[in-house]
Structure formats: structure tokens, C-alpha cells
Design an enzyme around this catalytic site. Sequence first.
Site, PDB file in Angstrom:
ATOM      1  N   ASP A 158     -34.321 -10.598 -51.584  1.00 30.39           N
ATOM      2  CA  ASP A 158     -35.213 -11.715 -51.901  1.00 30.39           C
ATOM      3  C   ASP A 158     -36.650 -11.215 -51.801  1.00 30.39           C
ATOM      4  O   ASP A 158     -36.888 -10.078 -51.403  1.00 30.39           O
ATOM      5  CB  ASP A 158     -34.932 -12.920 -51.002  1.00 30.39           C
ATOM      6  N   SER A 159     -37.602 -12.058 -52.147  1.00 27.46           N
ATOM      7  CA  SER A 159     -38.991 -11.593 -52.259  1.00 27.46           C
ATOM      8  C   SER A 159     -39.758 -11.740 -50.964  1.00 27.46           C
ATOM      9  O   SER A 159     -40.891 -11.282 -50.855  1.00 27.46           O
ATOM     10  CB  SER A 159     -39.698 -12.418 -53.328  1.00 27.46           C
ATOM     11  N   GLY A 160     -39.178 -12.412 -49.982  1.00 28.47           N
ATOM     12  CA  GLY A 160     -39.895 -12.716 -48.756  1.00 28.47           C
ATOM     13  C   GLY A 160     -40.549 -14.085 -48.795  1.00 28.47           C
ATOM     14  O   GLY A 160     -40.951 -14.618 -47.765  1.00 28.47           O
ATOM     15  N   GLY A 161     -40.669 -14.646 -49.989  1.00 31.61           N
ATOM     16  CA  GLY A 161     -41.360 -15.928 -50.134  1.00 31.61           C
ATOM     17  C   GLY A 161     -40.735 -17.027 -49.286  1.00 31.61           C
ATOM     18  O   GLY A 161     -41.407 -17.671 -48.480  1.00 31.61           O
ATOM     19  N   PHE A 162     -39.437 -17.192 -49.422  1.00 33.10           N
ATOM     20  CA  PHE A 162     -38.771 -18.293 -48.715  1.00 33.10           C
ATOM     21  C   PHE A 162     -38.946 -18.173 -47.202  1.00 33.10           C
ATOM     22  O   PHE A 162     -39.243 -19.152 -46.519  1.00 33.10           O
ATOM     23  CB  PHE A 162     -37.284 -18.335 -49.084  1.00 33.10           C
ATOM     24  N   ASP A 170     -42.335 -16.011 -54.839  1.00 32.74           N
ATOM     25  CA  ASP A 170     -42.542 -17.398 -55.263  1.00 32.74           C
ATOM     26  C   ASP A 170     -43.060 -18.247 -54.123  1.00 32.74           C
ATOM     27  O   ASP A 170     -42.928 -17.888 -52.963  1.00 32.74           O
ATOM     28  CB  ASP A 170     -41.232 -17.998 -55.804  1.00 32.74           C
ATOM     29  N   GLN A 220     -38.776 -23.058 -59.794  1.00 33.60           N
ATOM     30  CA  GLN A 220     -39.028 -24.066 -58.761  1.00 33.60           C
ATOM     31  C   GLN A 220     -39.123 -25.442 -59.428  1.00 33.60           C
ATOM     32  O   GLN A 220     -38.742 -25.594 -60.579  1.00 33.60           O
ATOM     33  CB  GLN A 220     -40.322 -23.711 -58.007  1.00 33.60           C
ATOM     34  N   GLY A 238     -35.541 -23.283 -54.021  1.00 26.47           N
ATOM     35  CA  GLY A 238     -36.009 -24.567 -53.507  1.00 26.47           C
ATOM     36  C   GLY A 238     -35.000 -25.691 -53.584  1.00 26.47           C
ATOM     37  O   GLY A 238     -35.356 -26.858 -53.613  1.00 26.47           O
ATOM     38  N   ASP A 248     -25.713 -17.125 -52.571  1.00 25.88           N
ATOM     39  CA  ASP A 248     -25.800 -16.495 -51.258  1.00 25.88           C
ATOM     40  C   ASP A 248     -26.040 -17.593 -50.253  1.00 25.88           C
ATOM     41  O   ASP A 248     -26.596 -18.648 -50.590  1.00 25.88           O
ATOM     42  CB  ASP A 248     -26.976 -15.508 -51.178  1.00 25.88           C
ATOM     43  N   CYS A 257      -4.468 -17.184 -45.769  1.00 23.88           N
ATOM     44  CA  CYS A 257      -5.574 -16.226 -45.874  1.00 23.88           C
ATOM     45  C   CYS A 257      -5.081 -14.807 -45.618  1.00 23.88           C
ATOM     46  O   CYS A 257      -4.360 -14.561 -44.652  1.00 23.88           O
ATOM     47  CB  CYS A 257      -6.662 -16.600 -44.869  1.00 23.88           C
ATOM     48  N   CYS A 317      -6.815 -12.207 -44.702  1.00 25.98           N
ATOM     49  CA  CYS A 317      -7.702 -11.372 -43.882  1.00 25.98           C
ATOM     50  C   CYS A 317      -7.001 -10.886 -42.619  1.00 25.98           C
ATOM     51  O   CYS A 317      -5.996 -11.453 -42.183  1.00 25.98           O
ATOM     52  CB  CYS A 317      -8.993 -12.117 -43.542  1.00 25.98           C
ATOM     53  N   CYS A 376      -6.384 -13.514 -39.818  1.00 24.88           N
ATOM     54  CA  CYS A 376      -5.278 -14.450 -40.026  1.00 24.88           C
ATOM     55  C   CYS A 376      -3.922 -13.746 -40.008  1.00 24.88           C
ATOM     56  O   CYS A 376      -2.900 -14.362 -39.716  1.00 24.88           O
ATOM     57  CB  CYS A 376      -5.471 -15.204 -41.332  1.00 24.88           C
ATOM     58  N   HIS A 385     -13.107 -13.549 -41.312  1.00 20.98           N
ATOM     59  CA  HIS A 385     -12.324 -14.619 -41.935  1.00 20.98           C
ATOM     60  C   HIS A 385     -13.179 -15.473 -42.871  1.00 20.98           C
ATOM     61  O   HIS A 385     -12.807 -15.704 -44.019  1.00 20.98           O
ATOM     62  CB  HIS A 385     -11.659 -15.518 -40.897  1.00 20.98           C
TER      63      HIS A 385
HETATM   64 ZN   LIG Z   1      -8.527 -15.315 -42.648  1.00 14.26          ZN
END
Ligand SMILES: [Zn+2]
Length: 361
Positions: free
Chosen positions: A96-100, A150, A192, A219, A269, A307, A309, A312, A338
Site C-alpha cells: 500500500d502507499s502508506g496513505g491509509f 491517496d 475515493q 475508503g 486484503d 477444512c 488445514c 483441523c 486455519h
Molecule cells: Zn482449518
Amino acid sequence: MRTDGFRFELVATAGKARAGILHTPRGPVPTPVFMPVGTAGTVKAMTARELAEPPLDARIILGNTYHLYLRPGLEVIEACGGLHRFAGWDRPILTDSGGFQVFSLAAINEIDDDGVTFRSHIDGSQHRLTPEQSMAIQRVLGSDVAMCFDECPPAGADGGAHDRAMARTTAWAARCARAERAPGQALFGIVQGGTDVDRRRRHLDQLAPMDFDGYALGGLSVGESSAETYRVLDAVAAELPADRPRYLMGVGTPDDLAHGVAAGIDMFDCVMPTRNARNGALFTGEGRLNIANARFRLDTAPLDADCPCETCRTVSRAYLRHLFMAREILYSRLASLHNLTHYAGTMARLRERIVREGRAA
Ligand SMILES: [Zn+2]
């Protein structure tokens, strides 16, 4: 713009939903995709190998420019050969740009048309971030996808504040586009405009001619109701350029992901799967459960029987609850593995359904 080695291939569509492949110099990323967040150069509690190993098989992760710039600092990451080598991760990284973070974590001293002066949330030291500085940091990090710097107005900002932030974000996007980048580094623009659909469209009209490698909605999910988030998504997501990846920043729950995909989003994300895991909130096919609940004390069943993983497949809910209550380090590792696997599986199933039920592109 169209960065060499970076291309979005559309595979199938079902309504507004899309299945695709993001081709990058560090390998292909099937979309829709959820990107685990590696805030400080680490997806918390997970090794790079654990992230890359099936069934989790993360194809791209996110790094935070603001955090990495403040700690360990660029000198360290540059000396270690960039973020990929520093973190031992050879698949794509989006920064990311750091803006947030500047607007949400730091104490802002001054914001003007040139950039933002702020104090670090770590030690109070003063710094200045401009579009050029954000791009210079992202160039040293060497991410595969950089984001334009931004301005993110706070939740509840009025229309005038959104208009000013949009104008600034557009001017800053043009400056980011002119900045030098790492070899093969793509650059995404950020739309935005808050929850006003007309504002979002006006801002997109300003950014679309700049021909970025991808387009993000910023945003959103900053305090408004999910009904409002969905209203904006439903109206605007599919209007982002169809031949570029579309990225919804910082959202959200498994339901949000499904809604975003249906609206035409390709990339997501959020810290939710890892942060919630550490706080005891675990996602399963039957919904979210709180592992601290006393009803799991003697529960010998796996967390989620469906699941694949390691958590699990090897331990019970009773064991996970015990680790959580005893504050054992292993709990965070098993829970994060998980939740991330659950998110990856959710995205893979959405993608399979688009390919199976939709039209080939
Ligand atoms: Zn799992």
C-alpha cells in the site's frame, strides 16, 4: 502505462463476477484472490513456507509501506536486498502507499497539496510523506504492485472534505505515475469518494485516463454500515476498467468477499483472518465461533471437519481452546493458519463456481 510482464487475463464471467489470472513477473495469481496482510514484513505468526504450502497456497501477500518505513527503516530493507529477500518470500507482494495508515494511525501535523507531515505512532518522531516519497519507499521495498499515495477522509467526513480529498488524490496519482519504479513494478490507482456513488464515478472518470495497471476502491469499510459498502460496490465495482484487476482495499468478512466478488472485484486484503484468529474468533463453514466459549472445553471435534488445514487435520477444538486460555504461542499459529486457509478456500470455491457456471471469456 501497462507495465511489462504484468497482465490481467480474464478467464470466465458469471454476471458481474469474474475469474481471471493476474500475471506478474513473480508468478501467476488466480483471481478472485484474498491477499494475507504482512503489515511489518510478516503475516503474523506464519512462516513464508507455511503461507506458500497447499492447501493455503497464498499467491500474493501485502506489505505496509508506512510500517516498514518506520520500522525497520529503508536502510535495513535496502541492505537486505528488498522486501522479498528480507522476508524470504519469492511470490508477489503488493504494497500500500502508506496513505491509509498515515490518516488512521499517525498524528497528522499538517496536510497540504504537496503531502502529509505526521508523527510516528511508535516513537512520536516527525516524518513527511509525499507521492514521490511514497513511491521511493515502495521502489526500495521492491513490491510487484505499488499503490498510488491517496488521501483517505475519515468516516463521517462531509461532501466538501471528500471533494478536496478526491482532487488531491487525483493530483497525487499523476505525480506517482511520473515517479521512478522498481523494475517490473506495476502501479494501481485508488478511487475515493466515500459512500456517494456519483462522487465515486466522478473520481473514476479522473483516474481512468491515467491508464493504471489496476484500479482499487479505497475508503470503504471505514465505519459505514455494510449495507452502505455494498450499495457503493454494487454500483461502482463493475465500472472499474474491465481489462484491469479491480481491488477492494481492506475489506473484510467472508460475506463481504462473496459480495465483492459478485459485484465484480478481483482482489481483497484484510487483517481480519489473522487478527481475529489471535483474538479467538475462528471462521468455519458454519460461521464464526469464539474458541474461548466454555462449550468447546470438552469438544473433541476438529475446528472445521471440512477444512484441509493442518490445524483441523491434527487437533481438536478442546485443544485449541486450552491453548487460547493458557495464552500459548502455538494457539496463534494454529488459529492463523486455519483462518487464512478458510479465506483461501472461500475464494477458490467462488472462483470454481464462476468458471463452472459462468461464460468463458
Ligand atoms: Zn482449518
